[in-house]
Design an enzyme around this catalytic site. Sequence first.
Site, PDB file in Angstrom:
ATOM      1  N   LYS A   1      -1.105  -7.857  -2.873  1.00 40.57           N
ATOM      2  CA  LYS A   1      -2.472  -7.363  -2.702  1.00 40.57           C
ATOM      3  C   LYS A   1      -2.458  -5.849  -2.838  1.00 40.57           C
ATOM      4  O   LYS A   1      -1.678  -5.155  -2.166  1.00 40.57           O
ATOM      5  CB  LYS A   1      -2.971  -7.767  -1.319  1.00 40.57           C
TER       6      LYS A   1
ATOM      7  N   TYR B   1       0.825  -1.197   0.000  1.00 34.66           N
ATOM      8  CA  TYR B   1       0.000   0.000   0.000  1.00 34.66           C
ATOM      9  C   TYR B   1       0.871   1.265   0.000  1.00 34.66           C
ATOM     10  O   TYR B   1       1.479   1.591   1.010  1.00 34.66           O
ATOM     11  CB  TYR B   1      -0.916   0.010   1.232  1.00 34.66           C
TER      12      TYR B   1
HETATM   13  P1  FBP Z   1     -11.280  -4.789   2.674  1.00 33.02           P
HETATM   14  O1  FBP Z   1     -11.659  -5.708   1.555  1.00 33.02           O
HETATM   15  O2  FBP Z   1     -12.278  -4.806   3.798  1.00 33.02           O
HETATM   16  O3  FBP Z   1     -10.958  -3.413   2.168  1.00 33.02           O
HETATM   17  O4  FBP Z   1      -9.949  -5.366   3.311  1.00 33.02           O
HETATM   18  C1  FBP Z   1      -8.743  -5.246   2.643  1.00 33.02           C
HETATM   19  C2  FBP Z   1      -7.674  -4.720   3.550  1.00 33.02           C
HETATM   20  O5  FBP Z   1      -6.402  -4.787   2.931  1.00 33.02           O
HETATM   21  C3  FBP Z   1      -7.605  -5.434   4.880  1.00 33.02           C
HETATM   22  O6  FBP Z   1      -6.891  -6.632   4.778  1.00 33.02           O
HETATM   23  C4  FBP Z   1      -7.022  -4.379   5.759  1.00 33.02           C
HETATM   24  O7  FBP Z   1      -7.413  -4.479   7.070  1.00 33.02           O
HETATM   25  C5  FBP Z   1      -7.582  -3.136   5.205  1.00 33.02           C
HETATM   26  O8  FBP Z   1      -7.902  -3.373   3.869  1.00 33.02           O
HETATM   27  C6  FBP Z   1      -6.620  -1.999   5.361  1.00 33.02           C
HETATM   28  O9  FBP Z   1      -7.098  -0.897   4.702  1.00 33.02           O
HETATM   29  P2  FBP Z   1      -6.550   0.542   5.005  1.00 33.02           P
HETATM   30  O10 FBP Z   1      -5.101   0.394   5.369  1.00 33.02           O
HETATM   31  O11 FBP Z   1      -6.758   1.303   3.755  1.00 33.02           O
HETATM   32  O12 FBP Z   1      -7.351   1.069   6.128  1.00 33.02           O
END
Ligand code: FBP
Length: 255
Positions: free
Chosen positions: A176, A145
Amino acid sequence: MRVKLGKIMTKGRALYLAYDQGLEHGPESDFNDKNVDPLYILNIAKKGRYNGVVFHKGIIEKYYEEIKKSKVPLVFKLNGKTKLVKGEPISAKIAKVEEALKFGASAVGFTIYLGSKFEAEMIEQFEKIQRKAHEHGLPVIVWMYPRGEKVKNDTSREMMSYAARAALEIGADIVKLKYNGKKKDMAWTVKSAGRTKVVIAGGVKKDEKTFLSQIKNVISAGAIGLAVGRNVWQHPKPLELTKKIKKTIWGVKCK
Ligand code: FBP
């Protein structure tokens, strides 16, 4: 040793149920009376025959009997953070690969905030995790991310493809990513990932039609599937939605 992806994939595609949001977002923003219970999630993963369920260490330890009995492949998430600390993000390590092995995990998961001031720290930790996991044939899924002061748009074409490429180069088996809704950008991202497989996050809950059409687009752009949380377990009928998601993932041809 060869990485064993067969346990967490079906015919080259995959659907994982993510449940690390309790730590990442807190129960108030994401959970209700049903989905606050890890066993509710495990039951969806089991009945929906997911390719994996993602839990943090504490849930794995406390619900281990049921997890084992379910036979759902376990994705052991090794780091995490809360949403409470502002500023440059870093995901803290909360478990070791040895613990994932002890609990019979089929893969480990690790978050890296690309572009954060602490990026190097997370990449260095990843290096140790990846090496140890691969010594045992355990696949590594990286939540890549882009985030931090230097990242202006975390889902721009540049950032999505950079995240995918970085995942390939540091040795992740699956990356992911967050999807920006543009199929062309996803196709470039998948190309950039090379032999690292791409799955997308679900994000905040959307209406079903939008969500399914997004899945169709990413699969036809070459992603192998999803690691989804809220869109499934916040849905009033998660198993009915799961059927539709699976039909899309395994029904769409990659162009
Ligand atoms: P979702 O499908 O609910 O968005 O989950 C994906 C995910 O990567 C989770 O594994 C993680 O907890 C969350 O999103 C983190 O999202 P962010 O860092 O944007 O809050």
